[in-house]
Every structure is written in C-alpha cells, then in structure tokens.
Design a protein around this motif. Sequence first.
Motif, short mmCIF file in Angstrom:
data_model
loop_
_atom_site.label_atom_id
_atom_site.label_comp_id
_atom_site.label_asym_id
_atom_site.label_seq_id
_atom_site.Cartn_x
_atom_site.Cartn_y
_atom_site.Cartn_z
N TYR A 252 -5.63 9.39 3.53
CA TYR A 252 -4.70 10.39 4.57
C TYR A 252 -4.46 9.74 5.91
CZ TYR A 252 -6.36 13.41 0.87
OH TYR A 252 -6.38 13.72 -0.69
N SER A 253 -4.44 8.41 5.94
CA SER A 253 -4.25 8.00 7.31
C SER A 253 -2.79 7.91 7.73
CB SER A 253 -4.92 6.38 7.19
OG SER A 253 -6.26 6.58 7.08
N GLY A 254 -2.47 7.81 8.88
CA GLY A 254 -1.03 7.73 9.38
C GLY A 254 -0.99 6.36 9.88
N TYR A 255 0.11 5.99 10.49
CA TYR A 255 0.44 4.63 10.87
C TYR A 255 -0.68 3.87 11.41
CZ TYR A 255 2.67 0.80 13.54
OH TYR A 255 3.11 -0.14 14.28
N GLN A 256 -1.01 4.38 12.57
CA GLN A 256 -2.16 3.65 13.28
C GLN A 256 -3.38 3.70 12.40
OE1 GLN A 256 -1.54 2.02 16.39
NE2 GLN A 256 -3.21 1.17 15.67
N GLY A 257 -3.86 4.80 11.77
CA GLY A 257 -4.87 4.59 11.21
C GLY A 257 -4.93 3.85 10.01
N THR A 258 -3.69 3.38 9.22
CA THR A 258 -3.55 2.53 8.24
C THR A 258 -3.87 1.07 8.99
OG1 THR A 258 -2.01 4.03 7.02
CG2 THR A 258 -1.94 1.46 6.55
N LEU A 259 -2.98 0.90 10.04
CA LEU A 259 -3.63 -0.34 10.69
C LEU A 259 -4.88 -0.70 10.89
CD1 LEU A 259 -0.34 -0.78 13.23
CD2 LEU A 259 -0.49 -1.39 11.03
N ASP A 260 -5.70 0.35 11.47
CA ASP A 260 -7.18 0.16 11.72
C ASP A 260 -7.82 -0.16 10.54
OD1 ASP A 260 -6.37 0.75 14.44
OD2 ASP A 260 -7.12 3.05 14.23
N VAL A 261 -7.61 0.61 9.67
CA VAL A 261 -8.37 0.31 8.06
C VAL A 261 -7.90 -0.98 7.86
CG1 VAL A 261 -8.49 0.96 5.76
CG2 VAL A 261 -8.52 2.66 7.49
N ALA B 45 6.16 5.86 -6.00
CA ALA B 45 4.99 4.84 -5.89
C ALA B 45 4.96 4.01 -4.63
CB ALA B 45 5.15 3.77 -7.08
N LEU B 46 6.07 3.65 -4.00
CA LEU B 46 6.11 2.92 -2.90
C LEU B 46 6.02 3.69 -1.90
CD1 LEU B 46 7.04 0.60 -1.07
CD2 LEU B 46 9.36 1.28 -1.14
N TRP B 47 6.52 5.03 -1.64
CA TRP B 47 6.37 5.74 -0.43
C TRP B 47 5.05 6.64 -0.19
CZ3 TRP B 47 10.32 7.64 3.22
CH2 TRP B 47 11.41 6.75 3.45
N THR B 48 4.22 6.86 -1.57
CA THR B 48 3.15 7.86 -1.33
C THR B 48 2.03 7.31 -1.89
OG1 THR B 48 3.61 9.16 -3.42
CG2 THR B 48 4.70 9.92 -1.50
N ARG B 49 2.06 6.12 -2.80
CA ARG B 49 0.72 5.70 -3.40
C ARG B 49 0.12 4.41 -2.70
NH1 ARG B 49 3.38 6.89 -8.98
NH2 ARG B 49 2.95 9.00 -9.25
N SER B 50 1.10 3.46 -2.52
CA SER B 50 0.44 2.03 -2.03
C SER B 50 0.13 2.12 -0.54
CB SER B 50 1.82 1.11 -1.99
OG SER B 50 1.23 -0.31 -2.15
N ARG B 51 0.57 2.59 0.42
CA ARG B 51 0.28 2.96 1.58
C ARG B 51 -0.50 1.96 2.50
NH1 ARG B 51 -1.37 9.26 2.18
NH2 ARG B 51 0.15 10.30 0.80
N GLY B 52 -0.07 0.79 2.20
CA GLY B 52 -0.79 -0.19 2.87
C GLY B 52 0.43 -0.96 3.84
N SER C 85 1.10 12.01 9.10
CA SER C 85 0.59 11.27 8.09
C SER C 85 1.45 10.01 7.70
CB SER C 85 0.54 12.15 6.61
OG SER C 85 1.54 12.59 6.34
N TYR C 86 1.06 9.24 6.79
CA TYR C 86 1.56 7.99 6.56
C TYR C 86 2.96 7.96 6.69
CZ TYR C 86 2.33 3.43 4.30
OH TYR C 86 2.54 1.96 3.85
N VAL C 87 3.87 8.54 5.86
CA VAL C 87 5.35 8.31 5.75
C VAL C 87 5.75 9.20 7.06
CG1 VAL C 87 7.43 9.41 4.71
CG2 VAL C 87 5.61 8.03 3.24
N PRO C 88 5.63 10.39 7.42
CA PRO C 88 6.16 11.03 8.60
C PRO C 88 6.04 9.98 9.85
CG PRO C 88 5.00 12.71 7.53
CD PRO C 88 4.79 11.17 6.91
N ASP C 89 4.60 9.39 10.05
CA ASP C 89 4.43 8.34 11.01
C ASP C 89 5.33 7.01 11.14
OD1 ASP C 89 2.45 9.81 12.51
OD2 ASP C 89 1.03 8.30 12.15
N ILE C 90 5.60 6.73 10.05
CA ILE C 90 6.54 5.49 9.99
C ILE C 90 8.13 5.97 10.06
CG2 ILE C 90 7.60 3.86 8.13
CD1 ILE C 90 5.04 3.82 6.69
N LEU C 91 8.49 7.15 9.73
CA LEU C 91 9.59 7.56 10.10
C LEU C 91 9.97 7.63 11.61
CD1 LEU C 91 10.20 10.47 7.60
CD2 LEU C 91 11.57 8.38 7.63
N GLU C 92 8.68 8.27 12.48
CA GLU C 92 8.92 8.30 13.67
C GLU C 92 8.66 6.81 14.65
OE1 GLU C 92 6.21 11.61 14.93
OE2 GLU C 92 7.99 12.75 14.76
#
Length: 287
Positions: A101-110, A246-253, A168-175
């Motif tokens: 459930y990480s957003g853009y910055q959270g994904t980078l941190d992980v 699969a690309l937009w909601t599962r891979s999330r890296g 969350s991940y996709v909305p953060d990437i859009l912004e």
Amino acid sequence: MTTVAGRPQRVVALEFPYVDMLAALGVRPVGVVDDGDPENLIPQVREKLGDYRSVGTRAEPDLEKIASLEPDLIIADNDRHAAIYDQLSAIAPTVVFTARYSGYQGTLDVARKVADALGRTDAANTEIARINGRLDELAKTVPPGDKREALAIIPRERGTLQVLGKGSYVPDILERVGIPYAPEGATFPADSDAASIGLEGLAEIDPDVLFVMTDAKTTTNDWVASPVWQNLRAVRAGTVYPVDRALWTRSRGLVSMELVAEQVPAKMYGAAPATSGAPATSGAPAN
C-alpha cells in the motif's frame, strides 16, 4: 531485527514489488512467487529475472521449495507473511517490509531498504536518481494549463469498481508526472489503498480522465450499455484509457513505476520523450 551479512547471492522474494525491485537492481533471485503462472509477472520483469524457481503463491509460499533452494536471504511482506516469519527465518535470514500500500515515496524508501539488505545501496541510489530524472522529463510533456483531474479504477462484478486512493502507488505516480488526481479519491480503508463504489458513486466523482485497470477477468464490458457510464465526463470526452492491471496494480516496484509513468503522457497526449538511459546496476547478479 534481522542482520544480513555480506552480499547475499541466493535470494528468494515473496511479493511482486520485491521481485520488481530485484529486477531493477540487476539481481536474479533463485526463487520468486508468481502465483503459479509466470504471466503474473510483467514481461519487463520476467526478462530481467532470467530463470527462476517458482515458490508458490504470495498468500501461501511453499516452504519446502524455498528451503530446497538454500537461500541466503528471503524477502517477505509484513502484511502477508507475519504469521510464517519464524518458519522463514529458520530457513534463511528473512527481512520483512511493507510495500503493498505504499505510494511513490514509500516505494522508493522500500526499494532502498531492499537494496541495503542486498549490499547494493549505491546501485539503488543511482537507479532511483535515474528514475526521478525520467519522471521529471515526463512531467514536462503535460501542456501548460491542462488541469484535468484523473482517477484510477479497477472494474469489479455487477457494476462495482475499486477507486485507487489518493496517496497510493498509481495516484502518486500520476501526480508525480503532473496529472492532478481527483480529490474525491482520497478515502480508502486503513488496510488497503482503494475503496469500493458503484457506477453511481463514480458518477458523483465524474473525473475528467479515467485510467481503467483491466485484465481477462476485469473489464468494462458490463458497463458500456449503462446510461450512467455513457454520461460520465471522461466517456463523453473520449478520455477513458484502459491499462494493464498487472503492470499498474501488481508489480508496484521501480521497473513498473517507470513504465506506468511513461504510459500516462503517451495515452493522454500521444507520445512520451525517449528514455534517458538504461537502468544502472552494480556488481554481478545473484544466481
């Protein structure tokens, strides 16, 4: 806290975002979860992974298969695998993160934490800097003055859908690439990144742009004849964009982050600038 010595060479990853992050770092794990089908991993990640052993599903990894691979590091997910942490740790040092459930910055941190466990911190910093530069380029493709708000959704059964929550991940990437996210998409449960609504609820939000995450089982086929769907602003304007779930909601890296970001201006404006370079990696890949 798990201590990982040296640079692990035999890595097992038990959630799609960590598989994606390993691929971005040039690490070839010996085992990954693919939910029983390699097609569940996006092609760009599969290509980078090379040969691997499937160790079952994200929800129920096969402990015997994991042990047979003699890993020196297991990357698990706090939400999915807390109950089997001790069993995993008995097999090999196990690090646990929360990425679902990480957003853009959270994904980078992980991704940085995953790289630290692998002894590849410098490679991660280089790759993240490259991706940030790439997203800066993509943001420049948004025409000045375009203030249209977007919403990202997943179709469900009988006219229901999930709205991906702001932050969350996709909305953060859009912004991140300059596309405002509809503020009404901000509410979702604490243990998720989405909220379930019906077509009438979607009509209340009525965004300018819709990104619809589809696959063989999740389509808009049940909606197209509905007057509610036909009267949506995005439907009338022709700004409904189907994208691969699969690309937009599962891979999330990191691999998927760049690919999603590239698709946004390509779909909305017809093109995206050329890539800024190949992903940087450091050291020999684990095998």
